[in-house]
Design an enzyme around this catalytic site. Structure first.
Site, short mmCIF file in Angstrom:
data_model
loop_
_atom_site.label_atom_id
_atom_site.label_comp_id
_atom_site.label_asym_id
_atom_site.label_seq_id
_atom_site.Cartn_x
_atom_site.Cartn_y
_atom_site.Cartn_z
N ARG A 154 36.40 26.31 -46.78
CA ARG A 154 36.38 25.12 -47.65
C ARG A 154 35.15 25.12 -48.56
NH1 ARG A 154 36.61 21.33 -42.48
NH2 ARG A 154 37.78 23.18 -41.87
N LYS B 184 32.46 33.23 -33.72
CA LYS B 184 33.75 33.08 -33.06
C LYS B 184 33.70 33.67 -31.65
CE LYS B 184 36.55 33.33 -37.29
NZ LYS B 184 37.16 31.99 -37.21
N ASP C 40 35.56 37.33 -41.46
CA ASP C 40 35.00 36.07 -40.98
C ASP C 40 34.58 36.18 -39.52
OD1 ASP C 40 34.22 33.47 -40.62
OD2 ASP C 40 36.26 32.68 -40.43
N ASP D 241 41.35 37.00 -43.42
CA ASP D 241 40.91 35.70 -43.92
C ASP D 241 40.79 35.65 -45.44
OD1 ASP D 241 40.47 33.13 -43.07
OD2 ASP D 241 38.30 33.34 -42.88
#
Length: 509
Positions: A357, A283, A276, A294
């Site tokens: 999600r 990030k 990720d 992750d």
């Protein structure tokens, strides 16, 4: 792989490279060190002065303490390793299973490089055998796949190779079952740890799917893999939207364990972001280095399904692994894009780093189509949950308070720290979007709860569901402790296996 055996042999006569005993602080104001049950023969070899010898060496019986003493002539093992058990329980009480599990883990870590160790720790029931076995097998874990075979290195001999539990009965059905369970759970947890620790250049979504397929053949499990073409044809906009920026395309993997005697069906859904970067919402520096972890939720689900099969549990368990790599590129999803999810709902992507999600939403809806009795998803989902509960505790959210409470109790029973969290209805409106059915972000404060509310939108009507946010305990960046290594931990595997057992027994309704 560390072997685990039972033996009725005495501690004085058994040939081993080390003897492990437990010591504790005596209850009461005077305190003092006492030798825990199970080590009577060892104490006798020290002329009843084992506690005094260990005290001279600095032992106080505190949890996490490890003290080594050279064996006297009456023992065949060259040295004794004493592990602290904390304060000794009352005469009519037994040592807590988690205390034994942790002590065994401390011992196994301290015995790195030793071939065979005999554990003479307190055993009152089969549950103690299971706890000690689990702790030893988990504590002996080491990830060395990418280290050169340098014979001069201090770790060249590898982890503890064989653990023998003294005080147990090899022919006792309950004792044998305890060993079988500890082997299945610990070995599958260690498999999950291996996957989490594997560098992302080697563990792509495709490679992860191949590992699952191989395990399916080994254990007689049905495995179905949806590649990028099948995902596109099926309309899995969430998984595709996350994976579209990577050269390594996404996968949705279904692994199924079926038991003919039980119609109860438990569905487990795991977040499997093999790396990720945050996508276009990149990030910041210092937050990328451990993002291979992750996919810990998917690893936990995979391990739990295989463990259920190995244990022959009378329950049907389906694992859904939503695998993708979240990368920035010219083809990546942008903040402001709208994705049409597998459920048909549309989601405005406000932050591409809230990607877990999105893949879970598609997998949850797909799992819901089979109308299972319950769905539990597991994910390293939010930094907000780490801020709320720290590094050792995962949060539990659910659409059913009784189910949430049951999972919390199961986690505590399994030795995993967890805490029930709410799903406040007032936070749902913060995900309203003027463009789509909802956005993938809401208010920043309470972000872990907002993520749970987002997932709830994609659970089929009437299906009991819980969400485990394991962002804190899934990856240990600090020093090893107890049976927890540095790196991937296998968090939530024990909880999921115990949940499957409780479902099989009918305890959950």
């Amino acid at each position: 792989m560390t072997a685990l055996t039972l033996s009725t042999a005495g501690a004085a006569t058994l040939r081993a490279d080390a003897l492990v005993v437990g010591v504790a602080k005596a209850a009461g104001p005077k305190g003092g060190l006492v030798v825990a049950p199970g080590a009577e023969a060892v104490d006798k070899a020290f002329s009843g002065k084992l506690a005094a010898v260990l005290e001279t060496l600095g032992a106080r019986g505190a949890e996490g303490e490890v003290t080594k003493a050279v064996s006297p002539s009456g023992l065949k093992a060259p040295f004794v390793l004493a592990v602290g058990l904390g304060t000794a329980p009352a005469a009519d009480e037994a040592y807590d299973a988690e205390v034994l599990r942790t002590a065994a883990g401390n011992a196994a870590r301290a015995l790195h490089g030793i071939k065979k160790a005999a554990f003479a720790l307190p055993i009152e029931a089969a549950e103690d055998i299971e706890a000690i076995g689990e702790g030893a097998l988990l504590g002996a874990y080491a990830f060395t796949a990418y280290q050169s075979a340098d014979k001069t290195a201090p770790d060249a001999k590898g982890p503890l190779a064989e653990v023998t539990l003294l005080g147990a009965k090899p022919r006792d059905k309950a004792h044998k079952a305890a060993v079988e369970r500890s082997l299945a759970v610990a070995e599958e947890m260690n498999r999950a740890r291996d996957l989490i620790n594997t560098p992302p250049n080697d563990l792509t979504p495709e490679a992860f799917a191949a590992v699952v397929s191989a395990a399916g053949k080994e254990h007689g499990l049905k495995v179905q893999v949806l590649d990028e073409k099948a995902l596109e044809k099926g309309g899995f906009g969430g998984i595709l939207g996350v994976g579209v920026g990577s050269e390594n395309p996404p996968r949705l993997v279904k692994i199924t364990y079926t038991h003919a005697k039980n119609a109860k069906h438990l569905a487990l859904v795991g977040k499997g972001i093999t790396y990720d970067s945050g996508g276009i919402s990149l990030k910041p520096a210092g937050h990328n280095e451990t993002m291979k972890c992750d996919m810990s939720g998917a690893a936990a689900v995979f391990a739990a399904v295989v463990a259920a099969a190995r244990l022959g549990l009378e329950v049907n368990v389906t694992g859904w692994l939503a695998l993708a790599e979240n990368m920035p590129s010219g083809s990546a999803t942008r903040p402001g894009d709208v994705l049409r999810m597998y459920s048909g709902k549309t989601v405005e992507v406000l932050n591409t780093d809230a990607e877990g999600r999105l893949v879970l939403a598609d997998a949850l809806w797909k799992a819901s189509e089979e109308k299972p009795d319950a769905i539990v998803d597991v994910a390293t989902l939010t930094g907000a949950m780490v801020l709320a509960l720290g590094d050792h505790t995962f949060g539990i959210m659910a659409n059913d308070d009784a189910f949430r409470t049951a999972i919390h109790e199961i986690a505590e029973e399994s030795g995993e720290q967890s805490w029930p969290m709410p799903l406040p209805a007032n936070l749902r409106k913060t995900m309203d979007s003027p463009t789509a059915d909802l956005a993938n972000m809401g208010v920043r404060m309470g972000g872990g709860l907002v993520a749970g509310l987002f997932l709830k939108e994609f659970v089929g009507e009437g299906i009991t569901w819980a969400h485990l946010d394991i962002a804190g305990p899934a990856y240990n960046e600090g020093a090893p402790h107890g049976y927890t290594p540095k790196g991937g931990t296998g968090s939530s595997v024990r909880t999921l296996v115990r949940l499957a057992e409780r479902t099989a027994s009918g305890d959950l309704g």
